[in-house]
Enzyme design. Structure first.
Site, PDB file in Angstrom:
ATOM      1  CG  HIS A 199      -2.075  -1.023   1.044  1.00  0.00           C
ATOM      2  ND1 HIS A 199      -2.868  -1.427   2.086  1.00  0.00           N
ATOM      3  CD2 HIS A 199      -2.497  -1.731  -0.039  1.00  0.00           C
ATOM      4  CE1 HIS A 199      -3.746  -2.338   1.649  1.00  0.00           C
ATOM      5  NE2 HIS A 199      -3.525  -2.539   0.366  1.00  0.00           N
ATOM      6  CB  CYS A 209       3.339  15.393  -8.434  1.00  0.00           C
ATOM      7  SG  CYS A 209       2.354  16.455  -9.528  1.00  0.00           S
ATOM      8  CB  CYS A 242       4.709  15.893 -13.240  1.00  0.00           C
ATOM      9  SG  CYS A 242       5.470  16.225 -11.639  1.00  0.00           S
ATOM     10  CB  THR A 270      -4.035  -8.142   8.459  1.00  0.00           C
ATOM     11  OG1 THR A 270      -5.054  -8.095   7.451  1.00  0.00           O
ATOM     12  CG2 THR A 270      -3.316  -9.476   8.375  1.00  0.00           C
TER      13      THR A 270
HETATM   14 ZN   LIG Z   1       4.038  17.631 -10.556  1.00  0.00          ZN
END
Ligand SMILES: [Zn+2]
Length: 261
Positions: free
Chosen positions: A134, A142, A145, A208
């Site tokens: 995960h 980002c 990009c 878990t």
């Molecule tokens: Zn970026």
């Protein structure tokens, strides 16, 4: 009383000692960990009685990709909760350290974790054997990009007053480099984890509730490939019936006994 026991395993007077023997005899232990191994380190789980989502259902929105990308208010709340997250000062617990000992003893084939706190690596498990399905909260990605940067760099900007910091390169939305709800797993990572689970001779599922797939599917996968399955958790899990042994109790006390030096 003995006659009422449904199986030989249930009649085992000392299942912890039995599991310890199994671990000692195993060559390829694959460990699957969830939030329960980090609660001793002060990081709350999600669905337990003190869980993040149990106490604050709004917090689940911050973990849902479509809400996060669509709503700046959700992102601002997410950045505030990241700033205050207990992981930044958390230390590995006894459960984490027991898994380092297991690796040192040459038994650990792979350590697959659903946790995003990196406490397994901080404890000392090698990155080569640790598979974080995960992602990690210690890094930011980002959404525009794809650039990645350390979380602490971005949190410094939040501390300095930016409530929804944007990518310094393209102005895109920044998010912790974790798998949110509604976000696909990274195929290479999950494939690697599934392959490792299929190679196990003992699968140890720790902390878990085994409700989230495809990760939970590693338990039947390992079982079908011939592995023994051991579940260690302080509450019942969805797959207890599949296990060769279920150890119910504090992870920080049980793991050192079954995996330690
Ligand atoms: Zn970026």
């Amino acid at each position: 009383m003995m006659a009422a026991m449904p199986s030989e395993a249930a009649a085992d007077p000392d299942p912890v000692a039995t599991v310890r023997r199994w671990v000692d005899a195993a060559r390829r232990v694959v460990v699957l960990t969830g939030a329960g191994i980090s609660t001793e380190s002060g990081i709350p789980d999600f669905r337990g009685p003190q869980g993040v989502w149990t106490r604050n259902p709004q917090a689940e929105k911050q973990s849902t990709l479509q809400h996060y990308l669509a709503d700046p208010e959700v992102r601002k709340a997410a950045w505030r909760s990241r700033l205050a997250h207990p992981a930044w000062t958390a230390q590995p617990g006894r459960g984490h350290l027991a898994l380092v000992a297991l690796e040192r003893r040459g038994r650990l084939h792979a350590l697959i974790t659903q946790n995003i706190d990196e406490l397994h690596r901080i404890a000392g498990n090698s990155p080569a054997r640790t598979i974080e399905v995960h992602g990690t909260m210690r890094r930011v990605v980002c959404w525009g990009c794809g650039d990645r940067m350390p979380m602490q760099e971005v949190l410094a900007r939040v501390r300095a007053g930016e409530d929804d910091p944007a990518c310094p390169r393209c102005g895109g939305i920044l998010k912790s480099d974790t798998i949110s709800f509604g976000q696909a797993l990274v195929p290479e990572v999950i494939d690697r984890a599934l392959a490792a689970a299929g190679e196990a001779d003992l699968l140890l599922a720790v902390g878990t509730t085994l409700q989230v797939y495809p990760v939970a599917g590693m338990v039947p996968l390992a079982k079908e490939a011939g592995a023994r399955v051991v579940i260690v958790n302080d509450q019942p899990t969805a797959l207890d019936a599949l296990a060769d042994a279920v150890l119910r109790g504090p992870i920080g006390e049980l793991l050192p006994v079954i995996c330690g030096d």
